[in-house]
Each structure stands twice: as structure tokens, then as C-alpha cells.
Design an enzyme around this catalytic site. Structure first.
Site, mmCIF file in Angstrom:
data_model
loop_
_atom_site.group_PDB
_atom_site.id
_atom_site.type_symbol
_atom_site.label_atom_id
_atom_site.label_comp_id
_atom_site.label_asym_id
_atom_site.label_seq_id
_atom_site.Cartn_x
_atom_site.Cartn_y
_atom_site.Cartn_z
ATOM 1 N N GLN A 1 -4.589 1.590 2.582
ATOM 2 C CA GLN A 1 -5.929 1.442 2.004
ATOM 3 C C GLN A 1 -6.956 1.090 3.086
ATOM 4 O O GLN A 1 -6.751 0.172 3.872
ATOM 5 C CB GLN A 1 -5.901 0.349 0.916
ATOM 6 C CG GLN A 1 -7.205 0.178 0.168
ATOM 7 C CD GLN A 1 -7.597 1.410 -0.654
ATOM 8 O OE1 GLN A 1 -6.775 2.010 -1.331
ATOM 9 N NE2 GLN A 1 -8.862 1.801 -0.568
ATOM 10 N N LYS B 1 -4.198 2.270 -8.448
ATOM 11 C CA LYS B 1 -3.257 3.304 -8.002
ATOM 12 C C LYS B 1 -1.836 2.959 -8.454
ATOM 13 O O LYS B 1 -1.093 3.814 -8.941
ATOM 14 C CB LYS B 1 -3.329 3.453 -6.471
ATOM 15 C CG LYS B 1 -4.614 4.140 -6.018
ATOM 16 C CD LYS B 1 -4.836 4.059 -4.519
ATOM 17 C CE LYS B 1 -6.237 4.582 -4.186
ATOM 18 N NZ LYS B 1 -6.616 4.435 -2.776
ATOM 19 N N ASP C 1 -2.721 10.922 1.253
ATOM 20 C CA ASP C 1 -4.187 10.796 1.273
ATOM 21 C C ASP C 1 -4.821 12.026 1.938
ATOM 22 O O ASP C 1 -6.028 12.255 1.811
ATOM 23 C CB ASP C 1 -4.600 9.543 2.061
ATOM 24 C CG ASP C 1 -5.117 8.433 1.152
ATOM 25 O OD1 ASP C 1 -5.496 8.744 0.009
ATOM 26 O OD2 ASP C 1 -5.154 7.273 1.599
#
Ligand code: NAD
Length: 293
Positions: A96, A52, A119
Site C-alpha cells: 500500500q 481490500k 497492482d
């Protein structure tokens, strides 16, 4: 049969984002800035986060990695989230998953400012998505919507069968495809582990989204001619001929179903590469204040 090349499409979209970012910078605008929080030492999570951060660099974003040990307390993680919420330079951030067991993922998710939740996991964004309001879409479904759009696959009036009802793939996919929108207007059947006679459902499908996590589960006898197959599954199967001892396969038996399908995504190289692109698109939307003004 036409292959949906997720890797190539992801690169095209990344190039488009890079051009937009360069223009933004030229006009003296703010550089989009994505932060990632990584707690603990899960090797897979470390790889995902590294990818990412690399993708951010590739398109000209700023990126920040907040990396902490596995024994970081829940309170400390919530403090980090609060800091990122209040940092005006950060457009969006992700925490994460999975988090170490002593940290309540739900609590952390709820602490993220929905305006920076790139997200798309916060209930505010999930709710807005369900209502058809502008929102950050979760990465995998957003990537699949992009694929259907860019490959000009007709969805209106089609019967779509989604296999798997997870919060990150199956359920949002079923909502998005049933929405009144350019990619949407499907009649959707959401199937799962308790579905009786899955084959009867998949045989009626014009489009199948397989998100189960079982290697080669969708076989040729379960699909009709001309079906569109989006294979989300990523499964490791032993393969002594490979250096690493395994290979990755999807939820569909590719060799069997590909000849019957009009479009199909490969594994690897299909849905997977689109996931990071979605995150970049959400961050760009945030920096442009597209969703929440
Ligand atoms: P999950 O693992 O949380 O849940 C699996 C779902 O499959 C459940 O809803 C369950 O009801 C359903 N299911 C299980 N057995 C079934 C059966 N026999 N018949 C019908 N349904 C059944 O799901 P997930 O997190 O969405 O992951 C699914 C797969 O997709 C995994 O292989 C995962 O690695 C992969 N994945 C890939 C990406 C990507 O970017 N390509 C992203 C997320 C997940």
C-alpha cells in the site's frame, strides 16, 4: 443521460468472482490468496487495505495482512517483499502506498515479482500493457475498461480526451484506449497541466476521462452533447450540512455536465468501487496463471 453505476457493477463482478472461486474450491483447486503490506499508520491507507481484505473475504479468497510500524526499515520491507515473492501460496500482493518517507517506493516496486504484481505498477507489467501483451492492468484503468465494456459504450473510432497524465490513471488510460482491442481503437488526446486551451480539446471529445483532482473543473461549456464522461476525481469540499463537515465531488461539475452527456459516472459510486474489483480480478488471473503461465 445514463448513469454508470460503479457500485452495482462492482457487486455484480464480485458475485461472478465468488461463483468462480466456489467452483474452483469444489474441484479441489487452490484458493486464490491475496496479501497486502501496510507500513505505518496513515488512516486513509488503513481504510483502503481493510476494504481490500474485506473484499477478499466476500469472494472467498484467502487474504493476509502484513502490518508493520512506521519506523520499519527499507531493508525490512524488501525482506517482506522477498518472502511474499517466494511464498507459493500467495498468488498476488500489494504494498500500500504511500510508504513512509525513508523508504524508496521505486526500489520496493522493482523488488516485487511481476508475476505477483496484482497492482500492475511494476515496469514489466506497464511495458507489457503498452505492447498489448497480457499483463496485470493497474486497478483504476482496469475498472474503467470494465465499465466501458459492460455498459457497451462504443469506443472504436471515437475521440477520447484524457485529462491528467499520472502513472496510475491518465497515462495507462491513454495507452489502453488507443490499443487495438474490443474496448480501444480510440483516437486519444492526453492533456495535462501544460495543455493550452483545454476547452478546445474537450469540446471535440466523444469520451472524456477526467483524472485531475480539482473539484468541478470540467464544466458544461467544455463538453459537447452526447459526450461520455468518466469522472475519476475524488475531491473533498467543505459542507457544513454534513455530519463529517465535507462531501466528496468529482472533477466534473455533475449538475452542469450530466444533462449533456449520454453516459456519466457519479462521484462517489462511480469509478471508485471498481478499483478493488480490479485487484480481485488480477488475483484470480494470477491464481489461474493466465498472464505468465
Ligand atoms: P495526480 O494527482 O498524480 O496528477 C494530476 C494530473 O492532473 C497531472 O497529470 C496534471 O498534469 C493534471 N492537471 C492538473 N491540473 C490540470 C489542469 N488545470 N488542466 C489539465 N490537467 C491538469 O493524478 P491522479 O493520481 O491520477 O489523481 C487524479 C484524481 O483522481 C484525484 O482526485 C484522485 O484522488 C483521483 N483518483 C481516484 C481514483 C478512484 O479510484 N476513483 C483512483 C486514483 C485517483
Amino acid at each position: 443521460m445514463k448513469l454508470i453505476d460503479g457500485k452495482a457493477l462492482a457487486n455484480t463482478i464480485k458475485d461472478e468472482i465468488a461463483v468462480e472461486v466456489a467452483e474452483l474450491k469444489e474441484k479441489g483447486g487452490k484458493t486464490p490468496h491475496l496479501a497486502a503490506v501496510l507500513i505505518g499508520d496513515d488512516p486513509a491507507s488503513a481504510v483502503y487495505v481493510r476494504n481490500k481484505v474485506r473484499a477478499c473475504e466476500k469472494v472467498g479468497f484467502k487474504s493476509t495482512l502484513v502490518r508493520k510500524d512506521a519506523d520499519t526499515t527499507e531493508e525490512e520491507v524488501l525482506k517482506i517483499v522477498e518472502g511474499l515473492n517466494n511464498d507459493p501460496d500467495i498468488d498476488g500482493f500489494i504494498v500500500q502506498l504511500p510508504l513512509p518517507k525513508h523508504i524508496d517506493e521505486e526500489k520496493v516496486n522493482l523488488a516485487i515479482d511481476p508475476k505477483k504484481d496484482v497492482d500492475g505498477f511494476h515496469p514489466m507489467n506497464v511495458g507489457r500493457m503498452a505492447l498489448g501483451l497480457p499483463s496485470y492492468l493497474p486497478a483504476t484503468p482496469f475498472g474503467i475498461m470494465q465499465m466501458l465494456d459492460r455498459y457497451e459504450i462504443e469506443t472504436s473510432g471515437k475521440h477520447c480526451v484524457v485529462i491528467g497524465r499520472s502513472n496510475i490513471v491518465g497515462t495507462p488510460m491513454s495507452i489502453l484506449l488507443s490499443r487495438k482491442a474490443k474496448v480501444g481503437n480510440c483516437t486519444v488526446t492526453l492533456t495535462h497541466s501544460r495543455t493550452k486551451n483545454l476547452k478546445a480539446e474537450t469540446l471535440r471529445a466523444d469520451i472524456i476521462i477526467a483524472a485531475i483532482g480539482r473539484p468541478d473543473y470540467l464544466t458544461a461549456d467544455m463538453v459537447k452533447e452526447g459526450v461520455v464522461i468518466i469522472d475519476v476525481g475524488i475531491n473533498r469540499v467543505d459542507d457544513a450540512s454534513r455530519k463529517r463537515g465535507y462531501r466528496l465531488v468529482g472533477d466534473a461539475d455533475f449538475e452542469g455536465v450530466a444533462p449533456k452527456s449520454s453516459f456519466i459516472t457519479p462521484v462517489p459510486g462511480g469509478v471508485g468501487p471498481m478499483t478493488i474489483t480490479s485487484l480481485l480480478m488480477n488475483t484470480l488471473k494470477s491464481s489461474r496463471k493466465e498472464i505468465y503461465g
